[in-house]
Enzyme design. Structure first.
Site, mmCIF file in Angstrom:
data_model
loop_
_atom_site.group_PDB
_atom_site.id
_atom_site.type_symbol
_atom_site.label_atom_id
_atom_site.label_comp_id
_atom_site.label_asym_id
_atom_site.label_seq_id
_atom_site.Cartn_x
_atom_site.Cartn_y
_atom_site.Cartn_z
ATOM 1 N N HIS A 221 -1.764 -3.370 -7.082
ATOM 2 C CA HIS A 221 -2.380 -2.915 -5.837
ATOM 3 C C HIS A 221 -3.899 -3.005 -5.902
ATOM 4 C CE1 HIS A 221 -3.207 0.360 -2.700
ATOM 5 N NE2 HIS A 221 -2.961 -0.771 -2.089
ATOM 6 N N SER B 63 0.832 -1.208 0.000
ATOM 7 C CA SER B 63 0.000 0.000 0.000
ATOM 8 C C SER B 63 0.859 1.248 0.000
ATOM 9 C CB SER B 63 -0.838 0.075 1.272
ATOM 10 O OG SER B 63 -1.605 -1.057 1.431
ATOM 11 N N GLU C 123 -4.360 -0.902 -9.257
ATOM 12 C CA GLU C 123 -3.275 -0.019 -9.696
ATOM 13 C C GLU C 123 -2.103 -0.890 -10.144
ATOM 14 O OE1 GLU C 123 -3.894 3.928 -6.898
ATOM 15 O OE2 GLU C 123 -2.962 2.179 -5.989
ATOM 16 N N ASN D 129 -4.114 5.737 -2.549
ATOM 17 C CA ASN D 129 -3.706 5.954 -1.154
ATOM 18 C C ASN D 129 -3.048 7.313 -0.944
ATOM 19 O OD1 ASN D 129 -4.761 3.671 -0.076
ATOM 20 N ND2 ASN D 129 -2.862 2.507 -0.096
HETATM 21 N N1 CAA Z 1 -17.483 -9.797 -0.340
HETATM 22 C C1 CAA Z 1 -18.487 -9.999 -1.194
HETATM 23 N N2 CAA Z 1 -19.531 -9.167 -1.340
HETATM 24 C C2 CAA Z 1 -19.550 -8.074 -0.565
HETATM 25 C C3 CAA Z 1 -18.534 -7.789 0.362
HETATM 26 C C4 CAA Z 1 -17.460 -8.706 0.459
HETATM 27 N N3 CAA Z 1 -16.437 -8.539 1.308
HETATM 28 N N4 CAA Z 1 -18.820 -6.624 0.970
HETATM 29 C C5 CAA Z 1 -19.983 -6.188 0.447
HETATM 30 N N5 CAA Z 1 -20.419 -7.059 -0.487
HETATM 31 C C6 CAA Z 1 -21.609 -6.942 -1.326
HETATM 32 C C7 CAA Z 1 -22.679 -7.897 -0.833
HETATM 33 O O1 CAA Z 1 -23.487 -8.264 -1.934
HETATM 34 C C8 CAA Z 1 -23.447 -7.024 0.136
HETATM 35 O O2 CAA Z 1 -24.755 -7.483 0.358
HETATM 36 P P1 CAA Z 1 -24.984 -8.466 1.640
HETATM 37 O O3 CAA Z 1 -24.620 -7.667 2.852
HETATM 38 O O4 CAA Z 1 -26.443 -8.779 1.560
HETATM 39 O O5 CAA Z 1 -24.118 -9.651 1.483
HETATM 40 C C9 CAA Z 1 -23.462 -5.695 -0.601
HETATM 41 O O6 CAA Z 1 -22.163 -5.610 -1.213
HETATM 42 C C10 CAA Z 1 -23.702 -4.512 0.284
HETATM 43 O O7 CAA Z 1 -22.775 -4.526 1.352
HETATM 44 P P2 CAA Z 1 -22.995 -3.718 2.689
HETATM 45 O O8 CAA Z 1 -24.447 -3.695 3.017
HETATM 46 O O9 CAA Z 1 -22.049 -4.254 3.734
HETATM 47 O O10 CAA Z 1 -22.526 -2.226 2.494
HETATM 48 P P3 CAA Z 1 -22.274 -1.268 1.268
HETATM 49 O O11 CAA Z 1 -23.434 -1.210 0.348
HETATM 50 O O12 CAA Z 1 -21.789 -0.005 1.881
HETATM 51 O O13 CAA Z 1 -21.060 -1.884 0.460
HETATM 52 C C11 CAA Z 1 -18.682 -1.638 0.374
HETATM 53 C C12 CAA Z 1 -19.891 -2.255 1.098
HETATM 54 C C13 CAA Z 1 -18.578 -2.221 -1.032
HETATM 55 C C14 CAA Z 1 -17.469 -2.044 1.189
HETATM 56 C C15 CAA Z 1 -18.840 -0.078 0.289
HETATM 57 O O14 CAA Z 1 -19.174 0.440 1.546
HETATM 58 C C16 CAA Z 1 -17.601 0.618 -0.192
HETATM 59 O O15 CAA Z 1 -17.329 0.700 -1.383
HETATM 60 N N6 CAA Z 1 -16.807 1.161 0.766
HETATM 61 C C17 CAA Z 1 -15.545 1.843 0.456
HETATM 62 C C18 CAA Z 1 -14.448 0.825 0.388
HETATM 63 C C19 CAA Z 1 -13.136 1.444 0.037
HETATM 64 O O16 CAA Z 1 -12.964 2.648 -0.093
HETATM 65 N N7 CAA Z 1 -12.130 0.565 -0.108
HETATM 66 C C20 CAA Z 1 -10.765 0.985 -0.378
HETATM 67 C C21 CAA Z 1 -10.035 1.033 0.900
HETATM 68 S S1 CAA Z 1 -8.371 1.527 0.660
HETATM 69 C C22 CAA Z 1 -7.577 0.110 0.284
HETATM 70 O O17 CAA Z 1 -8.077 -0.966 0.325
HETATM 71 C C23 CAA Z 1 -6.165 0.265 -0.156
HETATM 72 C C24 CAA Z 1 -5.141 0.162 0.843
HETATM 73 O O18 CAA Z 1 -4.017 -0.128 0.448
HETATM 74 C C25 CAA Z 1 -5.312 0.527 2.258
#
Ligand code: CAA
Length: 309
Positions: free
Chosen positions: A165, A144, A177, A215
């Site tokens: 990434h 990251s 990425e 990031n």
């Molecule tokens: N696996 C499979 N399906 C998933 C899942 C997972 N881990 N998480 C969510 N889903 C799907 C499912 O279909 C889920 O429905 P169910 O709960 O009925 O199973 C549906 O998405 C909706 O999920 P949620 O109700 O939990 O919530 P949501 O609609 O907010 O979606 C999310 C969840 C996709 C995580 C969304 O909140 C999101 O996009 N969040 C931002 C995530 C983000 O910014 N990630 C990058 C982080 S930085 C990084 O990773 C880099 C690093 O190096 C640090």
């Protein structure tokens, strides 16, 4: 998500490594990211070996994969639950596990490392694997925050080394990425871009700079949110609501930090600070450091900025 053998058609090229069709993938590190990458690679027909240091960790990784696959199939196969079950079975069969990284890489076209954010540990790992992986094998780090160039310097295959990434949760986040260093060959970059597309992701390219694209923007934003809260200017709840409803973020910065892991956020900002010590955007936060020292790392430990049941 189709379950089909990966097909990559590549043109003639003049570099030493040509026509690398990535079929066999070794993922080193069975945490959230490694398990997620393994899941997506197996779901798109690749044979995956997931490596970690103990059988217990790997059991948890497979549980994570199954849990996420259930959520994916519940949606994708909502009218055909049996086909969903069949899909999960097929995908899980595509993932084998191992505690022996040296053996695992011997049949690999691509090795993706997703272990702890520690340069020395990553360098030691790749230096060992470099001696055993076939010449055509591409090495990639999912780091990251660390420099791909610094990690690759421990190997003799810097032309076949890049950054790949992914974002958490890997099953849902569409972006990858792809990072090239000055030594990364065009064939390697093309292979990594193609591989990302075969996974069903959208790749973007970035040079080997701190935090790459996402990031570099996202983590300073999280740190600014923490500073805003530490100064008492707004509550963390209101900051989260603000960024969700005012900026269209799916999660507020505190929710996201807890989701990603506060140890990861801390490691990323510290790595940025090491590279650019005078940039105030990369200053540490007493509150973040305190939570990490107390083992409050976010959702994975049950408490971070918020508490989880
Ligand atoms: N696996 C499979 N399906 C998933 C899942 C997972 N881990 N998480 C969510 N889903 C799907 C499912 O279909 C889920 O429905 P169910 O709960 O009925 O199973 C549906 O998405 C909706 O999920 P949620 O109700 O939990 O919530 P949501 O609609 O907010 O979606 C999310 C969840 C996709 C995580 C969304 O909140 C999101 O996009 N969040 C931002 C995530 C983000 O910014 N990630 C990058 C982080 S930085 C990084 O990773 C880099 C690093 O190096 C640090």
């Amino acid at each position: 998500m189709a379950f089909a053998a990966p097909q990559i058609v590549r043109g003639f090229s003049s570099s030493a490594v040509r026509n690398v069709v990535i079929k066999n993938v070794t993922i080193i590190g069975g945490g959230q990211m490694g398990a997620g990458i393994a899941q997506v690679a197996a779901s798109t027909g690749h044979s995956v070996t997931l490596v970690d240091t103990s059988g217990d960790i790997l059991k948890k990784s497979i549980k994570m994969i199954e849990g996420s696959l259930k959520r994916v199939t519940k949606k994708k196969f909502s009218d055909k639950p049996e086909a969903g079950e069949e899909f999960i079975k097929k995908v899980v069969q595509k993932v084998s596990t191992s505690t022996d990284a040296e053996s695992a890489v011997q049949g690999s076209d691509l090795v993706v490392e997703a272990i702890v954010e520690n340069l020395k540990i990553k360098q030691d790992l790749f230096s060992r694997l470099d001696k055993l992986a076939p010449p055509h094998t591409i090495f990639a780090s999912n780091t990251s925050s660390l420099s791909i160039c610094d990690i690759a310097s421990s190997t003799n295959r810097q032309d076949r080394f890049g950054g790949l990434h992914f974002f958490n949760p890997v099953a849902m986040m569409k972006l990858v990425e792809v990072i090239g260093t000055p030594a990364t060959s065009q064939d390697t970059l093309d292979s990594l871009l193609d591989f990302s597309k075969v996974l069903g992701k959208t790749p973007v390219s970035c040079k080997d700079t701190s935090g790459f694209i996402v990031n570099r923007l996202l983590v300073p934003c999280m740190m600014e949110a923490v500073r805003l809260y530490e100064r008492g200017d707004a509550s963390k709840e209101d900051i989260d609501i603000g960024m969700k409803l005012g900026a269209g973020y799916p999660m507020g910065p505190f929710e996201l930090a807890d989701y990603v892991g506060l140890d990861i956020v801390k490691a990323v900002i510290e790595a940025f600070k090491t590279k650019d010590p005078n940039n105030p955007l990369f200053d540490s936060s007493d509150l973040l450091n305190k939570l990490v020292a107390e083992g409050k790392l976010g959702i994975k430990t049950g408490e971070g900025f918020y508490k989880y049941k």
